[in-house]
Design an enzyme around this catalytic site. Sequence first.
Site, PDB file in Angstrom:
ATOM      1  N   GLY A  82      21.199 -25.644  78.967  1.00  0.00           N
ATOM      2  CA  GLY A  82      22.426 -25.638  77.973  1.00  0.00           C
ATOM      3  C   GLY A  82      22.376 -24.757  76.639  1.00  0.00           C
ATOM      4  O   GLY A  82      21.310 -23.827  76.674  1.00  0.00           O
TER       5      GLY A  82
ATOM      6  N   ARG B 164      20.771 -20.432  87.097  1.00  0.00           N
ATOM      7  CA  ARG B 164      20.026 -19.977  85.711  1.00  0.00           C
ATOM      8  C   ARG B 164      19.184 -20.471  85.162  1.00  0.00           C
ATOM      9  O   ARG B 164      18.945 -19.404  83.888  1.00  0.00           O
ATOM     10  CB  ARG B 164      21.524 -21.164  84.731  1.00  0.00           C
TER      11      ARG B 164
ATOM     12  N   TYR C  42      10.522 -30.200  88.805  1.00  0.00           N
ATOM     13  CA  TYR C  42       9.954 -30.921  88.172  1.00  0.00           C
ATOM     14  C   TYR C  42       8.082 -31.046  88.247  1.00  0.00           C
ATOM     15  O   TYR C  42       7.044 -32.050  87.367  1.00  0.00           O
ATOM     16  CB  TYR C  42      10.439 -32.583  88.539  1.00  0.00           C
TER      17      TYR C  42
ATOM     18  N   ARG D 137      29.353 -40.000  69.620  1.00  0.00           N
ATOM     19  CA  ARG D 137      28.142 -39.664  70.394  1.00  0.00           C
ATOM     20  C   ARG D 137      27.713 -40.299  71.429  1.00  0.00           C
ATOM     21  O   ARG D 137      27.000 -40.527  72.520  1.00  0.00           O
ATOM     22  CB  ARG D 137      26.814 -39.428  69.658  1.00  0.00           C
TER      23      ARG D 137
ATOM     24  N   ASN E  92      25.845 -40.641  79.689  1.00  0.00           N
ATOM     25  CA  ASN E  92      24.279 -39.711  80.520  1.00  0.00           C
ATOM     26  C   ASN E  92      23.483 -40.104  80.647  1.00  0.00           C
ATOM     27  O   ASN E  92      21.975 -39.828  81.186  1.00  0.00           O
ATOM     28  CB  ASN E  92      24.455 -39.401  78.637  1.00  0.00           C
TER      29      ASN E  92
ATOM     30  N   HIS F 296      21.964 -41.541  64.515  1.00  0.00           N
ATOM     31  CA  HIS F 296      22.117 -40.254  64.334  1.00  0.00           C
ATOM     32  C   HIS F 296      23.673 -40.530  64.962  1.00  0.00           C
ATOM     33  O   HIS F 296      24.461 -39.912  66.354  1.00  0.00           O
ATOM     34  CB  HIS F 296      21.838 -39.019  65.993  1.00  0.00           C
TER      35      HIS F 296
END
Length: 319
Positions: free
Chosen positions: A14, A42, A68, A91, A98, A178
């Site tokens: 991405g 992609r 992988y 986040r 995720n 973060h």
Amino acid sequence: MRNDIRKVALVGTGMVGMSYAYALLNQAVCDELVLIDLDKKRAMGEAMDLNHGLAFSGSNMKIYAGEYRDCADADIVAICAGVAQKPGETRLDLLQRNTEVFRSVVDPVIESGFGGIFLVATNPVDIMTRITHKLSGFPAGRVLGTGTALDTARLRYLLGDYFEADARNVHAYVMGEHGDTEFVPYSQAMLATKPILDICSESSGRYKLSDLDDITEEVRTAAYKIIDAKRATYYGIGMAMTRITKAIFGNENSVLTVSARLNGQYGASDVFVGVPCFINRGGVKKVLTLNLLPEELEKLQASCQTLQQSYDQIKVTHF
């Protein structure tokens, strides 16, 4: 780590991943770069696009789309895969979504025979780094996240602008999560070798502590503003990842604010959080423990608590 060929395997092509790849190419940081993505078409297109710029770069990188299994001889596996942060979403809101993505990434990387260093950029990065450590079973020093490296760069830029000084001469850190509970320990902030708090107190009101608080808030909310304006942040984090990668390959022992596991430092244990660390070929060599003021230490411990509570929400169901 091998010294002959510096290989990076990037999972996730991405905007963040490709900003990292583009910076790696322009700064000639590695010799081999493999792009891995569920969208194989992609990944192939991105590899082609980067390869077409090789003639204009000072690099002789081998760049290709892979699988992988190509992680087996990589020195670094950089994980940028994950769902994007939505406008207005914290986040930590990304955590549940995720976590599922990471299980599908880390398991096949380990199965390939990979024995290098994990570098995690996916948000919420502190928790995703801890999840990577848990899933991989790797020593904590070989699993690190981008932590507050980008936040620290934002802070130094803003402080440099405020004091009309080169940001490279500003020595200050953003610590903690973060995210929303991060903070700046201004007791540790220096301009060259002069404490910033002294500069403020000696400036006859030109420089104010309230302005420093405003700068801290600007750093903390920067990502939200960028996401609101252009839907995502990627250039800055891509360059932060590149800086960390250079420190690893160069065996630099550079101090960077990465997401690393605390083992008693600052009164916290078994939590990954953004703190200044020595970074070298082995990953995180050690955490640099700063002499924080009591109120600063309290902020860091509160940030660690927030991260622990969020991690505990997934601990039972996924591990």
